[in-house]
Design an enzyme around this catalytic site. Structure first.
Site, PDB file in Angstrom:
ATOM      1  N   GLY A 185       0.819  -0.919  -0.029  1.00  0.00           N
ATOM      2  CA  GLY A 185      -0.356   0.176  -0.076  1.00  0.00           C
ATOM      3  C   GLY A 185       0.746   1.346   0.021  1.00  0.00           C
ATOM      4  O   GLY A 185       0.232   2.898  -0.386  1.00  0.00           O
ATOM      5  N   CYS A 186       2.241   0.779   0.200  1.00  0.00           N
ATOM      6  CA  CYS A 186       2.707   2.034   0.118  1.00  0.00           C
ATOM      7  C   CYS A 186       3.376   2.541  -1.189  1.00  0.00           C
ATOM      8  O   CYS A 186       3.613   1.866  -1.999  1.00  0.00           O
ATOM      9  CB  CYS A 186       4.354   2.211   0.938  1.00  0.00           C
ATOM     10  N   MET A 187       4.022   3.889  -1.825  1.00  0.00           N
ATOM     11  CA  MET A 187       4.150   4.586  -3.313  1.00  0.00           C
ATOM     12  C   MET A 187       5.487   3.912  -3.150  1.00  0.00           C
ATOM     13  O   MET A 187       5.688   3.807  -3.898  1.00  0.00           O
ATOM     14  CB  MET A 187       3.879   5.835  -2.972  1.00  0.00           C
TER      15      MET A 187
END
Length: 103
Positions: free
Chosen positions: A46-48
């Site tokens: 879920g992290c860029m």
């Protein structure tokens, strides 16, 4: 460094540009993850940016290691480690990280 020292350091800096620079410095000082720790099992979803987190309980306290491919994120990881690493699990669970950042 402890939480109080971290907060004092950010307070002394004043403007956001200086704070971002300090955050990047903290990230650069973050120890590298051991070889083989950058696995899908340790990857934060879920992290860029790409972020890996390894946590364990050692002697009754939490021990964390983490890394990222982004300088700012590495700095944020370093801040989280100051707040959470070496603390008992109950303290980690009770820590309001958001309140610390609002300080």
């Amino acid at each position: 460094m402890d939480t109080e020292e971290l907060i004092e350091n950010f307070d002394l800096l004043g403007d956001w540009e200086a704070r971002f620079g300090y955050l990047i410095e903290l990230g650069r000082a973050l120890p590298a993850l051991p070889p083989g720790a950058k696995t899908d099992a340790n990857k934060v979803t879920g992290c860029m940016s790409q972020v890996w987190l390894v946590g364990d309980v050692d002697g009754g306290v939490m021990r964390y290691q983490a890394d990222s491919d982004a300088h700012i994120v590495r700095g944020l990881i370093a801040v989280l480690l100051v707040l959470l690493d070496g603390k008992p699990p109950a303290t980690v669970l009770a820590t309001d990280v958001g309140a610390t950042f609002r300080t």
